[in-house]
Design a protein around this motif. Sequence first.
Motif, PDB file in Angstrom:
ATOM      1  N   HIS A  32      -0.043  -7.618   2.082  1.00 54.55           N
ATOM      2  CA  HIS A  32       1.384  -7.609   2.470  1.00 54.55           C
ATOM      3  C   HIS A  32       2.005  -8.980   2.176  1.00 54.55           C
ATOM      4  O   HIS A  32       3.099  -9.087   1.642  1.00 54.55           O
ATOM      5  N   HIS A  46       0.836  -1.208   0.000  1.00 54.82           N
ATOM      6  CA  HIS A  46       0.000   0.000   0.000  1.00 54.82           C
ATOM      7  C   HIS A  46       0.867   1.252   0.000  1.00 54.82           C
ATOM      8  O   HIS A  46       2.015   1.203   0.464  1.00 54.82           O
ATOM      9  N   ASP A  74       2.151   3.721   1.630  1.00 62.66           N
ATOM     10  CA  ASP A  74       2.654   4.133   2.952  1.00 62.66           C
ATOM     11  C   ASP A  74       3.472   3.000   3.587  1.00 62.66           C
ATOM     12  O   ASP A  74       4.200   3.221   4.547  1.00 62.66           O
ATOM     13  N   ASP A  75       3.375   1.782   3.039  1.00 62.24           N
ATOM     14  CA  ASP A  75       4.069   0.629   3.641  1.00 62.24           C
ATOM     15  C   ASP A  75       5.592   0.772   3.566  1.00 62.24           C
ATOM     16  O   ASP A  75       6.292   0.538   4.564  1.00 62.24           O
TER      17      ASP A  75
HETATM   18 ZN    ZN Z   1      -0.148  -1.947   4.111  1.00 64.33          ZN
END
Ligand code: ZN
Length: 283
Positions: A131, A26, A28-29
């Motif tokens: 993830h 995502h 921001d990961d």
């Molecule tokens: Zn994430």
Amino acid sequence: MKPLFLILAGVTAQTEKLRVIAFGAHPDDCDIRAAGTARLFASMGHAVKFVSVTNGDVGHHEMHGPALAQRRAAEAKESARRLGIEYEVLDNHDGKLLPTLDVREEIIRQIRKWNADIVLAPRPNDYHPDHRYTGVLIQDAAYMVVVPSLVPEVPALRKNPVFLYYEDNFQRPNPFRPDIAVSIDSVIDAKIDSLDAHVSQFYEWLPWVDGRLSEVPKDPAGRKAWLKRTRTRQINPTVRASLLKWYGSEKGNATQYYEAFEVCEYGAQPNEARIRQLFPMLK
Ligand SMILES: [Zn+2]
């Protein structure tokens, strides 16, 4: 001539421009796990790219779909601007990622086009399916990036990159091993600035999921201080041992903020000397 050649060769070795590509599920990961290290690489003149494998279009309680994807792409772009790196968000739906052949080939293209020396990814035993499958996708690409007949429109790499996992807390089937621990004390505020760019996540969605929306400060400085307090980790003994190994006792003991990585068994297997070349901030 020989001494001159040796000197030039030494200079070349020291100024090798490294190319780092980091994958997250995502937008921001990558920032959470590696923004500090990315900032250190970038400030030393190396090239870093973050890639979000999904567009993040369900990561909010009040908005979703293309409007959210657009908002998060803009946040990722702003984070990249603050860090001095590149950021690309792939157009796969959030919450629906699967390790398909199509996405695997997208990952292979990304690693080849970036001509990566280092590839960062989550471990494939994370709680979140996106993830987890991002971890699987990067594992699946780890050998295929050197196979020329696969995805032939992008030339295969002649040398396999080093693949590294981000830190996590999951214990099964095995806990994370901090093979490399990077001190990010000098860039912790730059890391917080990068997280601060993801307003929809750190100040809205994630606190809402945790039932802590009312705790989010309203003023910009208060928000950043709150992020720094709530989004940094205590240093556990295995991480401290890794910091001591890479930095020696003075800096190893003094370090307050860090990011850690585990060497994946796939891809190139670096020895200690090669890790020091690949992570020139380890000193
Ligand atoms: Zn994430």
